[in-house]
Design a protein around this motif. Structure first.
Motif, PDB file in Angstrom:
ATOM      1  N   PHE A  12       9.396  13.320   0.120  1.00  0.00           N
ATOM      2  CA  PHE A  12      10.792  13.292   0.572  1.00  0.00           C
ATOM      3  C   PHE A  12      10.823  13.524   2.070  1.00  0.00           C
ATOM      4  N   VAL A  13      11.420  12.565   2.791  1.00  0.00           N
ATOM      5  CA  VAL A  13      11.382  12.567   4.252  1.00  0.00           C
ATOM      6  C   VAL A  13      12.799  12.768   4.779  1.00  0.00           C
TER       7      VAL A  13
ATOM      8  N   VAL B 134       5.128   6.920  -2.184  1.00  0.00           N
ATOM      9  CA  VAL B 134       6.507   6.448  -1.973  1.00  0.00           C
ATOM     10  C   VAL B 134       7.209   7.481  -1.100  1.00  0.00           C
ATOM     11  N   PHE B 135       7.776   7.046   0.025  1.00  0.00           N
ATOM     12  CA  PHE B 135       8.453   7.945   0.952  1.00  0.00           C
ATOM     13  C   PHE B 135       9.961   7.754   0.778  1.00  0.00           C
ATOM     14  N   VAL B 136      10.619   8.802   0.271  1.00  0.00           N
ATOM     15  CA  VAL B 136      12.039   8.729  -0.062  1.00  0.00           C
ATOM     16  C   VAL B 136      12.850   9.333   1.080  1.00  0.00           C
ATOM     17  N   LEU B 137      13.722   8.501   1.675  1.00  0.00           N
ATOM     18  CA  LEU B 137      14.602   8.984   2.754  1.00  0.00           C
ATOM     19  C   LEU B 137      15.742   9.791   2.155  1.00  0.00           C
ATOM     20  N   THR B 138      15.962  10.981   2.678  1.00  0.00           N
ATOM     21  CA  THR B 138      17.042  11.832   2.185  1.00  0.00           C
ATOM     22  C   THR B 138      17.347  12.913   3.211  1.00  0.00           C
ATOM     23  N   ARG B 139      18.537  13.499   3.115  1.00  0.00           N
ATOM     24  CA  ARG B 139      18.835  14.657   3.958  1.00  0.00           C
ATOM     25  C   ARG B 139      18.538  15.956   3.223  1.00  0.00           C
ATOM     26  N   ARG B 140      18.135  15.856   1.945  1.00  0.00           N
ATOM     27  CA  ARG B 140      17.831  17.064   1.159  1.00  0.00           C
ATOM     28  C   ARG B 140      16.324  17.186   0.967  1.00  0.00           C
ATOM     29  N   ALA B 141      15.739  18.223   1.572  1.00  0.00           N
ATOM     30  CA  ALA B 141      14.292  18.426   1.458  1.00  0.00           C
ATOM     31  C   ALA B 141      13.906  18.724   0.008  1.00  0.00           C
TER      32      ALA B 141
ATOM     33  N   THR C 233      13.445  13.177   8.123  1.00  0.00           N
ATOM     34  CA  THR C 233      13.429  12.994   9.579  1.00  0.00           C
ATOM     35  C   THR C 233      13.612  11.534   9.999  1.00  0.00           C
ATOM     36  N   GLY C 234      14.140  10.696   9.093  1.00  0.00           N
ATOM     37  CA  GLY C 234      14.548   9.352   9.501  1.00  0.00           C
ATOM     38  C   GLY C 234      13.539   8.243   9.253  1.00  0.00           C
ATOM     39  N   ILE C 235      13.990   7.012   9.543  1.00  0.00           N
ATOM     40  CA  ILE C 235      13.204   5.832   9.158  1.00  0.00           C
ATOM     41  C   ILE C 235      11.896   5.700   9.931  1.00  0.00           C
ATOM     42  N   HIS C 236      11.893   6.084  11.212  1.00  0.00           N
ATOM     43  CA  HIS C 236      10.667   5.887  11.996  1.00  0.00           C
ATOM     44  C   HIS C 236       9.552   6.800  11.484  1.00  0.00           C
ATOM     45  N   ASP C 237       9.936   8.022  11.155  1.00  0.00           N
ATOM     46  CA  ASP C 237       8.967   8.963  10.589  1.00  0.00           C
ATOM     47  C   ASP C 237       8.472   8.490   9.230  1.00  0.00           C
ATOM     48  N   ALA C 238       9.401   8.047   8.398  1.00  0.00           N
ATOM     49  CA  ALA C 238       9.020   7.576   7.060  1.00  0.00           C
ATOM     50  C   ALA C 238       8.061   6.395   7.179  1.00  0.00           C
ATOM     51  N   LEU C 239       8.356   5.506   8.127  1.00  0.00           N
ATOM     52  CA  LEU C 239       7.501   4.330   8.289  1.00  0.00           C
ATOM     53  C   LEU C 239       6.118   4.722   8.811  1.00  0.00           C
ATOM     54  N   ALA C 240       6.073   5.638   9.754  1.00  0.00           N
ATOM     55  CA  ALA C 240       4.772   6.064  10.293  1.00  0.00           C
ATOM     56  C   ALA C 240       3.906   6.644   9.174  1.00  0.00           C
ATOM     57  N   ARG C 241       4.521   7.464   8.328  1.00  0.00           N
ATOM     58  CA  ARG C 241       3.756   8.056   7.227  1.00  0.00           C
ATOM     59  C   ARG C 241       3.341   7.000   6.217  1.00  0.00           C
ATOM     60  N   ALA C 242       4.226   6.050   5.952  1.00  0.00           N
ATOM     61  CA  ALA C 242       3.906   4.996   4.987  1.00  0.00           C
ATOM     62  C   ALA C 242       2.786   4.095   5.517  1.00  0.00           C
ATOM     63  N   ARG C 243       2.847   3.756   6.810  1.00  0.00           N
ATOM     64  CA  ARG C 243       1.794   2.914   7.397  1.00  0.00           C
ATOM     65  C   ARG C 243       0.437   3.584   7.258  1.00  0.00           C
ATOM     66  N   GLU C 244       0.414   4.872   7.545  1.00  0.00           N
ATOM     67  CA  GLU C 244      -0.852   5.582   7.478  1.00  0.00           C
ATOM     68  C   GLU C 244      -1.361   5.626   6.047  1.00  0.00           C
ATOM     69  N   ALA C 245      -0.453   5.867   5.114  1.00  0.00           N
ATOM     70  CA  ALA C 245      -0.841   5.979   3.706  1.00  0.00           C
ATOM     71  C   ALA C 245      -1.244   4.630   3.123  1.00  0.00           C
ATOM     72  N   ALA C 246      -0.751   3.540   3.720  1.00  0.00           N
ATOM     73  CA  ALA C 246      -0.982   2.210   3.150  1.00  0.00           C
ATOM     74  C   ALA C 246      -2.377   1.673   3.441  1.00  0.00           C
TER      75      ALA C 246
ATOM     76  N   GLY D 288       0.795  -1.216   0.000  1.00  0.00           N
ATOM     77  CA  GLY D 288       0.000   0.000   0.000  1.00  0.00           C
ATOM     78  C   GLY D 288       0.831   1.271   0.000  1.00  0.00           C
ATOM     79  N   ALA D 289       2.125   1.147   0.336  1.00  0.00           N
ATOM     80  CA  ALA D 289       3.024   2.305   0.332  1.00  0.00           C
ATOM     81  C   ALA D 289       4.465   1.790   0.354  1.00  0.00           C
ATOM     82  N   TYR D 290       5.382   2.659  -0.041  1.00  0.00           N
ATOM     83  CA  TYR D 290       6.792   2.286  -0.157  1.00  0.00           C
ATOM     84  C   TYR D 290       7.677   3.246   0.624  1.00  0.00           C
ATOM     85  N   VAL D 291       8.818   2.713   1.102  1.00  0.00           N
ATOM     86  CA  VAL D 291       9.893   3.556   1.630  1.00  0.00           C
ATOM     87  C   VAL D 291      11.129   3.225   0.807  1.00  0.00           C
ATOM     88  N   MET D 292      11.877   4.246   0.427  1.00  0.00           N
ATOM     89  CA  MET D 292      13.000   4.043  -0.502  1.00  0.00           C
ATOM     90  C   MET D 292      14.144   4.973  -0.143  1.00  0.00           C
TER      91      MET D 292
END
Ligand SMILES: NC(=O)c1ccc[n+]([C@@H]2O[C@H](COP(=O)([O-])OP(=O)(O)OC[C@H]3O[C@@H](n4cnc5c(N)ncnc54)[C@H](OP(=O)(O)O)[C@@H]3O)[C@@H](O)[C@H]2O)c1
Length: 207
Positions: A117-118, A96-103, A120-133, A70-74
């Motif tokens: 583009f996230v 798709v939530f892309v982990l990066t240090r560049r906004a 704020t790290g993996i936990h934040d990316a995962l929380a957003r992906a879970r909700e979106a999924a 339902g959603a991706y982290v990359m």
């Protein structure tokens, strides 16, 4: 509850990509050979707007993975390579939530894919992906850096490895960053494949 999983192609010698990967050399030197089995499937071709595809046994595993997601982290390096080769109608059809240090501002594509583009790290990316999924699962798409962070944090429930009959000799190894971590897995199933070996695993313990 959504499961969190990854599903990647590997060489016989354990590489996820060859050396010198980048936007002009997706999957690195020789790395496209890892996905030969995938490129032949009807599901992949359909998602990339190409007709045809062979009714190979491997198609079932691709269809099942797409259906559960339902959603991706990359990671940003995987995104950089894909940005130039994915069609406008990008093949994810989900956020798709892309982990990066560049906004960067969100990048919507046709067909339901939006890249967020996230920074704020993996936990934040995962929380957003879970909700979106919604009720579906979250796929950690790659690459190795990203997958190992999720594994090391104990966030991966299960994974699938598609081993292609090629040797790359050098490149990006999947599990290098797990050195020093304890990871226990059990093999839960194998899926029929004509062009690659598909093995499914469940994470028993990661620390
Ligand atoms: N064989 C397969 O099935 C498969 C699947 C996926 C990918 N791949 C290949 O794997 C290669 C890329 O893998 P990789 O391990 O080099 O890199 P990656 O995981 O794709 O990306 C790493 C980058 O993601 C960003 N990042 C990761 N964690 C972060 C965090 N916690 N906070 C902020 N940013 C974070 C950083 O980008 P910034 O530098 O922007 O901060 C980092 O440089 C590519 O060649 C790709 O084609 C293969």
């Amino acid at each position: 509850v959504n499961k969190v999983f990854f599903d990647v192609g590997l060489s016989l010698d354990g590489f996820l990509a060859g050396p010198n990967g980048g936007p002009r050399n997706p999957l690195g030197d020789g790395g496209l050979a890892l996905h030969e089995w995938l490129f032949a499937t009807a599901t992949f071709r359909e998602q990339h707007g190409e007709p045809g595809g062979e009714p190979v046994a491997d198609d079932g595993v691709v269809r099942a993975t797409f259906a559960r997601t339902g959603a991706y982290v990359m990671g940003r390096r995987m995104f950089d390579e894909g940005e130039v080769v994915w069609p406008e109608d990008a093949p994810f059809r989900a956020p798709v939530f892309v982990l990066t240090r560049r906004a960067r501002a969100p990048w919507p594509r046709k067909g339901g894919t939006t890249f967020h583009f996230v920074t704020t790290g993996i936990h934040d990316a995962l929380a957003r992906a879970r909700e979106a999924a919604g009720g579906k699962d979250v796929r950690v798409a790659g690459g190795a850096d990203t997958i190992c962070q999720f594994l090391a944090a104990g966030l991966i429930d299960d994974f699938t490895l598609h081993t292609a009959p090629v040797l790359l000799g050098a490149g990006v190894r999947l599990f290098d960053d797990m050195v020093g971590h304890r990871l226990a897995v059990e093999q839960t199933a194998t899926s029929p494949g004509a062009l690659a070996a598909h093995a499914h695993y469940r994470v028993v313990r990661a620390s």
